[in-house]
Scaffold this active site. Structure first.
Site, PDB file in Angstrom:
ATOM      1  N   GLY A 182       0.827  -1.190   0.000  1.00 33.85           N
ATOM      2  CA  GLY A 182       0.000   0.000   0.000  1.00 33.85           C
ATOM      3  C   GLY A 182       0.870   1.251   0.000  1.00 33.85           C
ATOM      4  CD  GLN A 223       3.299   5.735   2.783  1.00 41.32           C
ATOM      5  OE1 GLN A 223       2.290   5.181   2.359  1.00 41.32           O
ATOM      6  NE2 GLN A 223       4.320   5.065   3.308  1.00 41.32           N
ATOM      7  CB  CYS A 264       5.278   2.407   7.582  1.00 39.37           C
ATOM      8  SG  CYS A 264       4.749   3.910   6.734  1.00 39.37           S
ATOM      9  CG  LEU A 265       6.622   1.113   1.592  1.00 42.11           C
ATOM     10  CD1 LEU A 265       6.001   1.322   0.218  1.00 42.11           C
ATOM     11  CD2 LEU A 265       7.750   0.094   1.523  1.00 42.11           C
ATOM     12  CG  HIS A 289      -0.553   1.255   7.224  1.00 36.11           C
ATOM     13  ND1 HIS A 289       0.384   0.780   8.120  1.00 36.11           N
ATOM     14  CD2 HIS A 289       0.119   2.118   6.410  1.00 36.11           C
ATOM     15  CE1 HIS A 289       1.557   1.342   7.851  1.00 36.11           C
ATOM     16  NE2 HIS A 289       1.429   2.151   6.823  1.00 36.11           N
ATOM     17  CD  GLU A 290      -1.208   2.454   2.683  1.00 35.88           C
ATOM     18  OE1 GLU A 290      -0.717   3.596   2.640  1.00 35.88           O
ATOM     19  OE2 GLU A 290      -0.524   1.440   2.949  1.00 35.88           O
ATOM     20  CG  HIS A 329       0.268   6.843   5.531  1.00 41.93           C
ATOM     21  ND1 HIS A 329       1.374   7.304   6.213  1.00 41.93           N
ATOM     22  CD2 HIS A 329       0.516   5.541   5.289  1.00 41.93           C
ATOM     23  CE1 HIS A 329       2.243   6.319   6.365  1.00 41.93           C
ATOM     24  NE2 HIS A 329       1.745   5.224   5.822  1.00 41.93           N
TER      25      HIS A 329
HETATM   26 NI    NI Z   1       2.748   3.423   5.743  1.00 40.67          NI
END
Ligand code: NI
Length: 180
Positions: free
Chosen positions: A47, A52, A101-102, A143-144, A147
């Site tokens: 995701g 991000q 998380c990226l 999660h997304e 953000h």
């Molecule tokens: Ni994340």
């Protein structure tokens, strides 16, 4: 193929509330969504939210591959682009599982999430999309969407004792993890 630079924790865009995307969707937003998909796959992750990649827009891309989601109805999801998403919990049941998380590379932790949700939003074609989700699918969407409100999974952790470097995690956990 366009790969975007991924915002890392500490950049203010990750802590701001993102702005709604205008519909009909502009060519610029379509291009952004396509580049986000490429960037997510390359990372690799399951995701990615627009903040991000330094864009304060309510735009997320995600998938929940069946091989990772387990054989549970509503736990897997095809590759999806969603604008202006909203979430409604359909049960009080919460589930704790590992997340990465990226934007916080190299770490994983256990996070409590709603296990059964309804989410809705708008597709790139301007159509309404509404789905029920559980398991990995529900987790990645929550999660997304976090953000988009400036929330990181670390904020959701009840016990920081599970926070783990990926290299250690691989030694001590049975299955592969995902980043989003
Ligand atoms: Ni994340």
């Amino acid at each position: 193929m366009t790969l975007l630079k991924i915002t890392r924790m500490g950049h203010p865009v990750l802590r701001r509330r993102a702005e709604a995307v205008s519909v009909p969707v502009s060519a610029a937003v379509r291009t952004l969504a396509a580049a986000m998909i490429e960037t997510m796959k390359d990372a690799p992750g399951i995701g990615l939210a627009a903040p991000q990649v330094y864009e304060g827009l309510r735009l997320i891309v995600f998938h929940a591959p069946p091989a990772r989601a387990g054989d549970v109805p509503l736990a897997s999801a095809p590759l999806t682009v969603l604008l202006n998403p909203e979430i409604e919990p359909l049960s009080d049941t919460m589930a704790e599982d590992w997340e990465g998380c990226l934007s916080i590379p190299g770490l994983r932790g256990r996070v409590l999430r709603h296990d059964y949700i309804l989410y809705r939003g708008i597709t790139l074609d301007g159509e309404r999309l509404e789905r029920e989700a559980t398991g990995l699918h529900a987790r990645v969407v929550q999660h997304e969407c976090d953000h988009l409100d400036g929330i990181l999974y670390l904020d959701r952790m009840r016990d920081m004792a599970s926070l783990t470097f990926e290299s250690e995690w691989a030694h001590h956990q049975a299955r592969n993890g995902e980043s989003a």
